[in-house]
Design a protein around this motif. Sequence first.
Motif: not given
Length: 638
Positions: A228-231, A237-244
């Motif tokens: 995922g995309i790191p905060l 941490y990675v970003t929650y998929v729906w926020f992404d």
Amino acid sequence: MTTGRFYITTPIYYVNDVPHIGHAYTTVAADVAARWRRMSGERVRFLTGTDEHGQKVLRAAEKRGVSPQAHVDELQLNFKRLWERLDIQYDDFIRTTEPRHAAVVRELLQKLWDQGEIYAADYSGWYSVSAERFWSEEEVLPAGATLEDLRAGKVKGVCPDSGREVEWITERNYFFKMSAYQERLIAWIEGHPDCIRPHLRRNEVLGFLKKPLGDLCISRPKARLPWGIPLPFAEDYVTYVWFDALTNYVSSLGDERDAWWPADFHVVGKDILTFHTVYWFSMLLAVGLEPPRSVFAHGWWTNRKAKISKSAGNAVDPNPLIDRYGADALRYFLLKEIPFGGDGDFSHEALLGRYNADLANDLGNLAHRALSMTEKWFAGVLPAAGEALPQDLVFQQLGVDACAKFDAQIRELGFRDALEDLFQFIRAGNKYIDTEAPWALAKRGDTARLGQVLRCALECVRIAASHLSCVCPSKSAALLAKLGLDAPNLSLSFTTLAAGSRVAAGDPLFPRLEAEAPPQEPVVSEPVTPEIPSIEYDDFAKVALRTGLVVSAEKHPKADKLLVLKVDVGEAAPRQICAGIAPYYTPEELVGKTVIVVANLKPRMLRGLESNGMILAAGDAASLLSPLREVAPGTQVR
Ligand code: MSP
């Protein structure tokens, strides 16, 4: 509201899914809206793409023994290939693994962090790996068990989505203060009546917002989910998929954000409406961007009444449908068959019926008749417009009205009604030819009137094909080419086509298709013609066959395949006959037709309505029999 620019999006599809007609539906709908706006001269941006992060993608890649990036690079092509086959003209295809996307997700997160809208907290709960989300106690409680059993570990909690076991986990996470936006969300939705459509869905969301809104967990520890995309403020941490994923609608705009935002339409299935309104609107309000002008939640295609999805195992692959019917016919069917917003059951019979009735019959016949008569009596040279008689003006006005409605409907994503309006004009074109009877004019040698009638019919073909080109782009182009045009021309004037230009009928655009034969048993012995046992004339004479004039027809209220006809067979009053021909004929096209009726069959009830007689057809219900010459209703058939 017309602003001269139009930004429309589809959801970004889970890259792991194999595209099915549900995905095709949303994308075709957005494409048609985008094409129509482009044709109307607006600046258009149409965005689609793929959602490529998350647990499931990672697992699937691991299973195949490839890197997640290699996995998504390959799978996104499934969507691109299908969109090419379906003639989808998107302006941008965004993938959430692209650096341009990640940069914007991180920009928005950083902004929220700097504003103090994000905080860290411990979170414990029932977590479903398959659904990648936490569920409440009540949601995971198996049927018949008590909360005490669950808390004491006597029963296992179950994910409501997948039916798999859930795990109790505690982890530190980051939360977006969504609860702080509850009042602002309600005020926004109430102040913008069109921001969620259909309006029934808006009421649903407002209903949802009556309950207290929680904060949104927007992170996943990298240790558990590295894909995922790191905060930006907590790189472990990675970003929650729906926020992404939701951010794609803004990230795709790059440095043209001011020019295109807010979007005019997010077209989505009703399954993801809460994400697109409650989550997305509050995220946008928090970063100081306007919510989209409209989120349109359409309904579901079902297969034997169950929502079509990969996990249900009932997906319908669009590819063989494109092979058999062509992309244009599938696009047309998807939008015509069910109102945008409602659900509909997919069936091959419905697709075949729609193809034959609307495209082969109504449109195909109109085009073929108008063009071949011009070939026959004017050597394929378009006649000059003659004097317009009152009935020509009435017909023309029908076209003007139908096209105005078409435009208004498509702008609001009312595809079915738009197409119905256009096809009423097309059917009126067929009727116009029937009543003006060019063959009689030709026989009489009235060339001036004959020319005018054919020109009216050809202008109707041009207008219909031009409008239809947003739905059926390649067939419309082929039809316009037969009229000597290389682009749609939306003019509603009946003197648009240039007199003297050449037209050609050629092969039918939508050849009639038969129902596919059931697989044949292999022939092992000599082929034989089945023997037909003889009967005496007296036996035959027992069957009372009569010609019948269809005076009215309507759909059976309880059976999709039946039409309820009133048929004049020369008796005091027309009789009611229910016939299984709805997949092949529209009620309108039957009215006024003469059919052959078995008039002395005992009446019987068909789904609650009496049927008094039977209508003859050759082979199957797709080919009703009709006398070659005009005969009075009730004439004996021998
Ligand atoms: N990745 C998310 C969306 C993120 S958008 C910011 C997702 N993807 S999905 O692959 O599951 O696609 C869901 C969308 O596909 C639905 O919202 C709908 O548009 C379409 N459909 C999927 N199945 C469908 C039907 N059976 N019928 C109609 N549309 C369907 O959710």
